[in-house]
Design a protein around this motif. Sequence first.
Motif, PDB file in Angstrom:
ATOM      1  N   ASP A  52       0.319  -6.217  13.425  1.00  0.00           N
ATOM      2  CA  ASP A  52      -0.141  -4.663  13.099  1.00  0.00           C
ATOM      3  C   ASP A  52       1.277  -3.757  12.903  1.00  0.00           C
ATOM      4  O   ASP A  52       2.145  -4.276  12.704  1.00  0.00           O
ATOM      5  CB  ASP A  52      -0.902  -4.040  14.649  1.00  0.00           C
ATOM      6  N   HIS A  73      -4.028  -4.324   4.480  1.00  0.00           N
ATOM      7  CA  HIS A  73      -4.850  -3.819   5.539  1.00  0.00           C
ATOM      8  C   HIS A  73      -4.499  -4.276   7.006  1.00  0.00           C
ATOM      9  O   HIS A  73      -4.655  -5.547   7.112  1.00  0.00           O
ATOM     10  CB  HIS A  73      -6.337  -4.278   5.094  1.00  0.00           C
ATOM     11  N   GLY A  77      -2.686   1.754  10.630  1.00  0.00           N
ATOM     12  CA  GLY A  77      -2.400   2.463   9.395  1.00  0.00           C
ATOM     13  C   GLY A  77      -2.134   1.728   8.100  1.00  0.00           C
ATOM     14  O   GLY A  77      -1.846   2.499   7.100  1.00  0.00           O
ATOM     15  N   GLY A  78      -2.216   0.595   8.230  1.00  0.00           N
ATOM     16  CA  GLY A  78      -2.028  -0.333   6.966  1.00  0.00           C
ATOM     17  C   GLY A  78      -0.738  -0.577   6.431  1.00  0.00           C
ATOM     18  O   GLY A  78       0.178  -0.068   7.120  1.00  0.00           O
ATOM     19  N   GLU A  81       1.860   2.272   5.753  1.00  0.00           N
ATOM     20  CA  GLU A  81       2.336   2.962   6.990  1.00  0.00           C
ATOM     21  C   GLU A  81       3.646   1.944   7.377  1.00  0.00           C
ATOM     22  O   GLU A  81       4.722   2.668   7.673  1.00  0.00           O
ATOM     23  CB  GLU A  81       1.488   2.902   7.997  1.00  0.00           C
ATOM     24  N   ASP A 171      -6.781  10.067   1.038  1.00  0.00           N
ATOM     25  CA  ASP A 171      -5.496  10.012   1.744  1.00  0.00           C
ATOM     26  C   ASP A 171      -5.785  10.231   3.228  1.00  0.00           C
ATOM     27  O   ASP A 171      -4.840   9.880   3.990  1.00  0.00           O
ATOM     28  CB  ASP A 171      -4.250  10.969   1.234  1.00  0.00           C
ATOM     29  N   THR A 174      -7.834   5.833   6.512  1.00  0.00           N
ATOM     30  CA  THR A 174      -6.534   4.735   6.823  1.00  0.00           C
ATOM     31  C   THR A 174      -7.067   3.537   6.005  1.00  0.00           C
ATOM     32  O   THR A 174      -8.333   3.747   5.266  1.00  0.00           O
ATOM     33  CB  THR A 174      -6.813   4.163   8.277  1.00  0.00           C
ATOM     34  N   GLN A 175      -6.156   2.589   5.701  1.00  0.00           N
ATOM     35  CA  GLN A 175      -6.709   1.437   5.109  1.00  0.00           C
ATOM     36  C   GLN A 175      -7.724   0.859   5.444  1.00  0.00           C
ATOM     37  O   GLN A 175      -8.799   0.446   4.547  1.00  0.00           O
ATOM     38  CB  GLN A 175      -5.385   0.442   5.015  1.00  0.00           C
ATOM     39  N   ARG A 176      -8.067   0.576   6.709  1.00  0.00           N
ATOM     40  CA  ARG A 176      -9.470  -0.023   7.219  1.00  0.00           C
ATOM     41  C   ARG A 176     -10.632   0.822   6.805  1.00  0.00           C
ATOM     42  O   ARG A 176     -11.527   0.304   6.524  1.00  0.00           O
ATOM     43  CB  ARG A 176      -9.288  -0.275   8.677  1.00  0.00           C
ATOM     44  N   GLU A 177     -10.364   2.160   6.942  1.00  0.00           N
ATOM     45  CA  GLU A 177     -11.711   3.065   6.524  1.00  0.00           C
ATOM     46  C   GLU A 177     -11.913   3.138   5.053  1.00  0.00           C
ATOM     47  O   GLU A 177     -13.331   3.063   4.778  1.00  0.00           O
ATOM     48  CB  GLU A 177     -11.449   4.496   6.991  1.00  0.00           C
ATOM     49  N   HIS A 207     -15.709   3.300  12.326  1.00  0.00           N
ATOM     50  CA  HIS A 207     -15.355   3.462  10.902  1.00  0.00           C
ATOM     51  C   HIS A 207     -16.014   4.471  10.121  1.00  0.00           C
ATOM     52  O   HIS A 207     -15.485   5.479   9.421  1.00  0.00           O
ATOM     53  CB  HIS A 207     -14.814   2.376  10.155  1.00  0.00           C
TER      54      HIS A 207
END
Length: 233
Positions: A52, A73, A77-78, A81, A171, A174-177, A207
């Motif tokens: 992570d 991903h 924060g991906g 981040e 923006d 998050t990447q997962r969202e 999500h």
Amino acid sequence: MTEPTATTEETGPGRHVRVVLVDDHRMFRTGVQAEIGRTEETGVEVVGEAADVDQAVTVITATRPEVVLLDVHLPGGGGVEVLRRSAALMSDPDNPVRFLALSVSDAAEDVIGVIRGGARGYVTKTITGTDLVNSVFRVQEGDAVFSPRLAGFVLDAFASTDAPPVDEDLDRLTQREREVLRLIARGYAYKEIAKQLFISVKTVESHVSAVLRKLQLSNRHELTRWATARRLV
């Protein structure tokens, strides 16, 4: 920019590079380690792993590798981040840490996002072990490396001196969202998304709720229209 695909340059003990693997799937990290981490054969020494964002920043800071293989991903924060929090390491004039994105995603916004963040290249997980090793060494040497067709995204995005406008709404996610958003917009059911992303249905629901709230949308139909208008589907 160099050629977008890795060459068949010979690997071997004459070259050496220290690498950190960042991916939230342990089995994938194990597979990459087994494929490229045979140091005597490939010249690649895997000096750390992370699952992570927080782990990645900690391991990268502690080991100071020459190249980081970074999934896009990640929890926390991906990949973007990780890049943001590693800016000082990337800009070190003497021993810069360089990043090569390694992801299953070939979405344009993912590619552009990590390149803007400072990654030196982007390859997909369909890459062969030999090509991945060569890509790592090319990034170590300062080259930019991309899987076929992904280089086109970067060329299109930076073709003019004016960078494409930042989508402030996107923006916020998050990447997962973003990943869940894209799958919802493509018509996937919650159970299908959960299976594809290796998360629970409840997590998918969370999500989706977060995406709707951040984008001020009411339901998945509005979400689909929103994503389609931005060509995210």
